[in-house]
Design a protein around this motif. Sequence first.
Motif, PDB file in Angstrom:
ATOM      1  N   ASN A  11     -49.422  88.005 -41.788  1.00  0.00           N
ATOM      2  CA  ASN A  11     -50.118  88.750 -42.836  1.00  0.00           C
ATOM      3  C   ASN A  11     -51.529  89.080 -42.364  1.00  0.00           C
ATOM      4  OD1 ASN A  11     -51.567  89.371 -45.109  1.00  0.00           O
ATOM      5  ND2 ASN A  11     -50.683  87.771 -46.369  1.00  0.00           N
ATOM      6  N   LEU A  14     -54.807  87.693 -44.086  1.00  0.00           N
ATOM      7  CA  LEU A  14     -55.247  86.316 -43.860  1.00  0.00           C
ATOM      8  C   LEU A  14     -56.266  86.217 -42.744  1.00  0.00           C
ATOM      9  CD1 LEU A  14     -51.961  84.255 -44.177  1.00  0.00           C
ATOM     10  CD2 LEU A  14     -53.964  84.051 -45.612  1.00  0.00           C
ATOM     11  N   ASP A  15     -56.415  87.286 -41.950  1.00  0.00           N
ATOM     12  CA  ASP A  15     -57.459  87.324 -40.935  1.00  0.00           C
ATOM     13  C   ASP A  15     -57.231  86.221 -39.892  1.00  0.00           C
ATOM     14  OD1 ASP A  15     -59.549  88.658 -39.979  1.00  0.00           O
ATOM     15  OD2 ASP A  15     -61.095  87.636 -41.155  1.00  0.00           O
ATOM     16  N   GLN A  17     -55.966  83.338 -40.289  1.00  0.00           N
ATOM     17  CA  GLN A  17     -55.876  81.990 -40.844  1.00  0.00           C
ATOM     18  C   GLN A  17     -54.404  81.692 -41.161  1.00  0.00           C
ATOM     19  OE1 GLN A  17     -58.706  80.321 -41.440  1.00  0.00           O
ATOM     20  NE2 GLN A  17     -60.316  81.790 -41.855  1.00  0.00           N
ATOM     21  N   ARG A  18     -54.115  80.418 -41.331  1.00  0.00           N
ATOM     22  CA  ARG A  18     -52.781  80.063 -41.796  1.00  0.00           C
ATOM     23  C   ARG A  18     -52.911  79.343 -43.133  1.00  0.00           C
ATOM     24  NH1 ARG A  18     -49.615  77.008 -37.224  1.00  0.00           N
ATOM     25  NH2 ARG A  18     -51.339  75.571 -37.484  1.00  0.00           N
ATOM     26  N   LYS A  19     -51.877  79.388 -43.930  1.00  0.00           N
ATOM     27  CA  LYS A  19     -51.929  78.643 -45.184  1.00  0.00           C
ATOM     28  C   LYS A  19     -50.731  77.709 -45.295  1.00  0.00           C
ATOM     29  CE  LYS A  19     -50.858  80.996 -49.025  1.00  0.00           C
ATOM     30  NZ  LYS A  19     -51.131  81.974 -50.078  1.00  0.00           N
ATOM     31  N   GLY A  20     -50.915  76.649 -46.043  1.00  0.00           N
ATOM     32  CA  GLY A  20     -49.865  75.645 -46.145  1.00  0.00           C
ATOM     33  C   GLY A  20     -48.874  75.980 -47.238  1.00  0.00           C
TER      34      GLY A  20
ATOM     35  N   PRO B  99     -61.530  85.155 -45.734  1.00  0.00           N
ATOM     36  CA  PRO B  99     -61.157  86.464 -45.176  1.00  0.00           C
ATOM     37  C   PRO B  99     -61.542  87.596 -46.133  1.00  0.00           C
ATOM     38  CG  PRO B  99     -59.323  84.924 -45.014  1.00  0.00           C
ATOM     39  CD  PRO B  99     -60.410  84.214 -45.746  1.00  0.00           C
ATOM     40  N   PHE B 102     -59.636  88.732 -49.215  1.00  0.00           N
ATOM     41  CA  PHE B 102     -59.448  87.806 -50.326  1.00  0.00           C
ATOM     42  C   PHE B 102     -60.660  87.715 -51.219  1.00  0.00           C
ATOM     43  CE2 PHE B 102     -56.007  86.341 -47.727  1.00  0.00           C
ATOM     44  CZ  PHE B 102     -55.048  86.067 -48.667  1.00  0.00           C
ATOM     45  N   GLU B 131     -57.693  75.984 -42.953  1.00  0.00           N
ATOM     46  CA  GLU B 131     -57.133  74.818 -42.264  1.00  0.00           C
ATOM     47  C   GLU B 131     -58.214  73.906 -41.713  1.00  0.00           C
ATOM     48  OE1 GLU B 131     -52.981  75.275 -40.184  1.00  0.00           O
ATOM     49  OE2 GLU B 131     -54.311  76.889 -39.627  1.00  0.00           O
TER      50      GLU B 131
END
Lengths: 131, 317
Positions: A11, A14-15, A17-20, B99, B102, B131
């Motif tokens: 995605n 999200l730039d 980043q990762r999400k849980g 980001p 968002f 994270e």
Amino acid sequence: MNVNDVPQESNRTLDGQRKGVYARRADGRLALVPSQGWEVEEIVTRQAVEAFEALAAAARERARRGESSPLEYHMYRARMDLSLLAQASGLWRWRVRRHLKPQGFARLSPVLRQRYAETLGITCAQLETLD
Amino acid sequence: MSSMLRHYGLPLSEPMAFGLSSALAFAYLPFIKLSGLPLVSWRMPPKAILRGLQKPLGFTMRTETFRTPEKGAARLNELLDAGQVVGLQASVFWLPFIPPDFRFHFNAHNLLAYGRDASNDDYLISDPVLETAVRCPAADLTRARFARGVLAPKGLLYYPANPPRAPEWKTALPAAIKKTTRIMLHTPVPLIGVKGMLWLARAVERLPVAADAQATKLHIGHLVRMQEEIGTGGGGFRFLYAAFLEEAASLAQRPALAELAAELVEIGDGWRAFALAAARMIRDRDPLDPARLAQCLRAQAARERTFFAALIRAVCE
């Protein structure tokens, strides 16, 4: 959702980043699994961003033609709308509405200009321009 | 929340903190507008979550809000210099490490400050969305903490006044679960819990298709954003709560809860299916059909009603 079903659709909102996401592992227990994003989320986030971008572009056009004030453009660019700008600046809505018109904007005192600029996170000089 | 408790010597998983504070809920609040669209939430407000943990963990959470940004910043520095870890409420829009896509004017975002770099005034921040830990310039953080508008944080910060202790699992878990089922099934207001879903379904059904398709798409897109992008886990927190039930099953020695967790995962999948259906309509891959989405919401409401009824039976046995 099983671990293998956790979307990894990179995605771009999200730039990097990762999400849980909580998903079921092979042993049947739930665990936190990092996800690179889901297309659905990208669609809805981009939709909301694009809605504001479209409003800003339209307001900019109107301001160029002298039908609206630069304040309207900067308001949408800061992803705000009338009621939010009024609340954030502490002014009444009818006053803000007046300042969204070119005549009202021209009559703005330096103090109020400063206040809008601060609310929108830009400088006074930027508030006058359309970029 | 969970990382804050861990700092104060109580290792508690994120699902456990969520479940123990009875944070799962559903609320449709059409009179609170976020850029013109109603507030829909799949969990309790952050303040309720903080309060909900106090009783089972036997500690007091001190919360403070401030009149002026200067006072708020000074107090935060004082607490951090004293070695406290402090929870903060802030607006997402002004936080530079989020980001850009968002960053909307959403004020009920919670993060954790655990230190301060005296040399350049940066705060050390742990944000649930990210994270890794990040740094945030003081001016930006203060601005985000004192954003005005709907749900204005007013510089809210919170920290435990005394250390939390491990709960009495056998009593605390059933009590927390009972509270959640009460919220979902028996809130006297029709906007909360399962009834809120039905109310939302009715509102979605009434959205115009031909007259203003764009506005309708924005509306359903907003619902999906509230469901999937606020907080962790996705599926409107249903997966997070399922993880809690699984953990609770072993701690309170009630294996029935583990079975119910499996059912809740399926309900969470149902929410994701709803999000997918909505997104396809937004991108015109499927024809725009609010009635179908409303039906989907009603089906979810029915499933959750059965689920929470079974949950209360399993706890009261």
